[in-house]
Write a protein that holds these residues in place. Sequence first.
Motif, PDB file in Angstrom:
ATOM      1  N   SER A  30       0.853  -1.190   0.000  1.00  0.00           N
ATOM      2  CA  SER A  30       0.000   0.000   0.000  1.00  0.00           C
ATOM      3  C   SER A  30       0.888   1.239   0.000  1.00  0.00           C
ATOM      4  O   SER A  30       2.106   1.160   0.190  1.00  0.00           O
ATOM      5  CB  SER A  30      -0.882   0.009   1.254  1.00  0.00           C
ATOM      6  OG  SER A  30      -0.068   0.139   2.414  1.00  0.00           O
ATOM      7  N   GLY A  31       0.272   2.383  -0.182  1.00  0.00           N
ATOM      8  CA  GLY A  31       1.041   3.619  -0.132  1.00  0.00           C
ATOM      9  C   GLY A  31       1.726   3.812   1.205  1.00  0.00           C
ATOM     10  O   GLY A  31       2.891   4.214   1.273  1.00  0.00           O
ATOM     11  N   ASP A  32       1.032   3.520   2.294  1.00  0.00           N
ATOM     12  CA  ASP A  32       1.630   3.678   3.619  1.00  0.00           C
ATOM     13  C   ASP A  32       2.791   2.714   3.827  1.00  0.00           C
ATOM     14  O   ASP A  32       3.815   3.078   4.425  1.00  0.00           O
ATOM     15  CB  ASP A  32       0.575   3.438   4.701  1.00  0.00           C
ATOM     16  CG  ASP A  32      -0.464   4.547   4.779  1.00  0.00           C
ATOM     17  OD1 ASP A  32      -0.202   5.637   4.235  1.00  0.00           O
ATOM     18  OD2 ASP A  32      -1.533   4.321   5.375  1.00  0.00           O
ATOM     19  N   HIS A  33       2.625   1.488   3.342  1.00  0.00           N
ATOM     20  CA  HIS A  33       3.694   0.489   3.467  1.00  0.00           C
ATOM     21  C   HIS A  33       4.924   0.927   2.672  1.00  0.00           C
ATOM     22  O   HIS A  33       6.058   0.871   3.159  1.00  0.00           O
ATOM     23  CB  HIS A  33       3.181  -0.865   2.976  1.00  0.00           C
ATOM     24  CG  HIS A  33       4.099  -2.009   3.242  1.00  0.00           C
ATOM     25  ND1 HIS A  33       3.805  -3.293   2.849  1.00  0.00           N
ATOM     26  CD2 HIS A  33       5.319  -2.081   3.838  1.00  0.00           C
ATOM     27  CE1 HIS A  33       4.787  -4.103   3.207  1.00  0.00           C
ATOM     28  NE2 HIS A  33       5.718  -3.387   3.792  1.00  0.00           N
ATOM     29  N   LEU A  34       4.710   1.383   1.445  1.00  0.00           N
ATOM     30  CA  LEU A  34       5.824   1.861   0.619  1.00  0.00           C
ATOM     31  C   LEU A  34       6.531   3.041   1.277  1.00  0.00           C
ATOM     32  O   LEU A  34       7.769   3.126   1.266  1.00  0.00           O
ATOM     33  CB  LEU A  34       5.321   2.262  -0.768  1.00  0.00           C
ATOM     34  CG  LEU A  34       4.923   1.127  -1.706  1.00  0.00           C
ATOM     35  CD1 LEU A  34       4.155   1.672  -2.909  1.00  0.00           C
ATOM     36  CD2 LEU A  34       6.159   0.356  -2.186  1.00  0.00           C
ATOM     37  N   ALA A  35       5.746   3.966   1.844  1.00  0.00           N
ATOM     38  CA  ALA A  35       6.338   5.143   2.486  1.00  0.00           C
ATOM     39  C   ALA A  35       7.206   4.743   3.672  1.00  0.00           C
ATOM     40  O   ALA A  35       8.282   5.314   3.898  1.00  0.00           O
ATOM     41  CB  ALA A  35       5.245   6.108   2.924  1.00  0.00           C
ATOM     42  N   GLU A  36       6.762   3.753   4.436  1.00  0.00           N
ATOM     43  CA  GLU A  36       7.563   3.289   5.563  1.00  0.00           C
ATOM     44  C   GLU A  36       8.849   2.615   5.090  1.00  0.00           C
ATOM     45  O   GLU A  36       9.920   2.842   5.672  1.00  0.00           O
ATOM     46  CB  GLU A  36       6.747   2.327   6.427  1.00  0.00           C
ATOM     47  CG  GLU A  36       5.642   3.015   7.200  1.00  0.00           C
ATOM     48  CD  GLU A  36       4.959   2.113   8.212  1.00  0.00           C
ATOM     49  OE1 GLU A  36       4.052   2.590   8.905  1.00  0.00           O
ATOM     50  OE2 GLU A  36       5.351   0.922   8.320  1.00  0.00           O
ATOM     51  N   LEU A  37       8.748   1.792   4.062  1.00  0.00           N
ATOM     52  CA  LEU A  37       9.952   1.162   3.517  1.00  0.00           C
ATOM     53  C   LEU A  37      10.937   2.213   3.010  1.00  0.00           C
ATOM     54  O   LEU A  37      12.147   2.118   3.257  1.00  0.00           O
ATOM     55  CB  LEU A  37       9.586   0.196   2.386  1.00  0.00           C
ATOM     56  CG  LEU A  37       8.953  -1.126   2.802  1.00  0.00           C
ATOM     57  CD1 LEU A  37       8.391  -1.857   1.571  1.00  0.00           C
ATOM     58  CD2 LEU A  37       9.983  -2.021   3.504  1.00  0.00           C
ATOM     59  N   LEU A  38      10.428   3.211   2.313  1.00  0.00           N
ATOM     60  CA  LEU A  38      11.295   4.268   1.798  1.00  0.00           C
ATOM     61  C   LEU A  38      11.987   5.006   2.938  1.00  0.00           C
ATOM     62  O   LEU A  38      13.203   5.258   2.894  1.00  0.00           O
ATOM     63  CB  LEU A  38      10.485   5.239   0.944  1.00  0.00           C
ATOM     64  CG  LEU A  38      11.244   6.429   0.350  1.00  0.00           C
ATOM     65  CD1 LEU A  38      12.389   5.975  -0.533  1.00  0.00           C
ATOM     66  CD2 LEU A  38      10.281   7.323  -0.437  1.00  0.00           C
ATOM     67  N   ASP A  39      11.242   5.341   3.967  1.00  0.00           N
ATOM     68  CA  ASP A  39      11.822   6.036   5.112  1.00  0.00           C
ATOM     69  C   ASP A  39      12.892   5.180   5.791  1.00  0.00           C
ATOM     70  O   ASP A  39      13.962   5.681   6.160  1.00  0.00           O
ATOM     71  CB  ASP A  39      10.721   6.389   6.117  1.00  0.00           C
ATOM     72  CG  ASP A  39      11.245   7.189   7.296  1.00  0.00           C
ATOM     73  OD1 ASP A  39      11.487   8.395   7.138  1.00  0.00           O
ATOM     74  OD2 ASP A  39      11.413   6.608   8.390  1.00  0.00           O
ATOM     75  N   ALA A  40      12.613   3.895   5.942  1.00  0.00           N
ATOM     76  CA  ALA A  40      13.566   3.000   6.604  1.00  0.00           C
ATOM     77  C   ALA A  40      14.843   2.840   5.787  1.00  0.00           C
ATOM     78  O   ALA A  40      15.953   2.834   6.342  1.00  0.00           O
ATOM     79  CB  ALA A  40      12.918   1.642   6.854  1.00  0.00           C
ATOM     80  N   PHE A  41      14.720   2.726   4.478  1.00  0.00           N
ATOM     81  CA  PHE A  41      15.910   2.591   3.636  1.00  0.00           C
ATOM     82  C   PHE A  41      16.715   3.884   3.613  1.00  0.00           C
ATOM     83  O   PHE A  41      17.954   3.847   3.608  1.00  0.00           O
ATOM     84  CB  PHE A  41      15.533   2.156   2.219  1.00  0.00           C
ATOM     85  CG  PHE A  41      15.515   0.666   2.044  1.00  0.00           C
ATOM     86  CD1 PHE A  41      16.702  -0.040   1.870  1.00  0.00           C
ATOM     87  CD2 PHE A  41      14.330  -0.037   2.080  1.00  0.00           C
ATOM     88  CE1 PHE A  41      16.704  -1.418   1.722  1.00  0.00           C
ATOM     89  CE2 PHE A  41      14.312  -1.423   1.931  1.00  0.00           C
ATOM     90  CZ  PHE A  41      15.496  -2.112   1.755  1.00  0.00           C
ATOM     91  N   ARG A  42      16.040   5.010   3.603  1.00  0.00           N
ATOM     92  CA  ARG A  42      16.778   6.278   3.646  1.00  0.00           C
ATOM     93  C   ARG A  42      17.532   6.422   4.961  1.00  0.00           C
ATOM     94  O   ARG A  42      18.694   6.856   4.980  1.00  0.00           O
ATOM     95  CB  ARG A  42      15.817   7.442   3.448  1.00  0.00           C
ATOM     96  CG  ARG A  42      15.372   7.625   1.993  1.00  0.00           C
ATOM     97  CD  ARG A  42      14.336   8.732   1.866  1.00  0.00           C
ATOM     98  NE  ARG A  42      14.049   9.040   0.468  1.00  0.00           N
ATOM     99  CZ  ARG A  42      13.030   9.796   0.048  1.00  0.00           C
ATOM    100  NH1 ARG A  42      12.199  10.317   0.944  1.00  0.00           N
ATOM    101  NH2 ARG A  42      12.848  10.020  -1.228  1.00  0.00           N
TER     102      ARG A  42
END
Length: 257
Positions: A30-42
């Motif tokens: 989902s959008g929220d899941h993707l946003a969390e993954l992006l934040d964690a990788f950054r």
Amino acid sequence: MADYQHILVERAGSVVRITMNRPARRNSLSGDHLAELLDAFRAAGASDATGIVLAAEGPVFSAGHDFGDVSSRDLGGVRDLLRLCTDLMRTIESVPQVVIARVHGLATAAGCQLVASCDLAVAAESAGFALPGGKGGWFCHTPAVPVARSIGRKRLMEMVLTGDVVDAHTAEQWGMVNQVVPDTELDKAVDELLRRATRGSAASKALGKQTIYAQLDRPEADAYAIALEVMAAASQLPGAKEGMAAFLEKRSPVWPD
């Protein structure tokens, strides 16, 4: 580490482990899941870690985009979702750390895209990979981008046109994953490959990873132009100087980074 709703983030020594944790939704993106993954990788990319493991809870690695989220969006909303997904995939490639996918169960559509975007991948024998849009109503256009850069054209076309699941051993033969191991040995194999892939100068490896992605799929002359300049500059890094000195002096290197 930050608290998240859809993922778990842990650090052990020099390794950050990012685990998708939506098992009830098959780790759909989902959008929220993707946003969390992006934040964690950054965040992991900005840290002094040398390796990142992408894993998943539950019976499935990732079923791809969350159709409940996609179907609720208009054209602009879906475009934003795909841009967010693309930002995540490109961030995985751009962070200086070695990123390895720990794959069990199915990795389909954008889940398969996640695996292909990681630098390395180890699959359990239970793993399977698919770009199922070819047998459905929404073709896997963006997931095919990194998969195309991992396997040959004819194999890519088989995946995108049939939508069939490719088993783990076939995925290894095609170049999508580095190795396949019994499920019970998956963590051990991931740790061992990451150990070998993170040894040496961290600064040298980070520059090397980013340069490899920069020159991939460019014409040979352009690729050489990029690689030549970076390699010349990298010869002046402390790690390069220590590595050469250790070789010439017939001793073990002491890495400065």
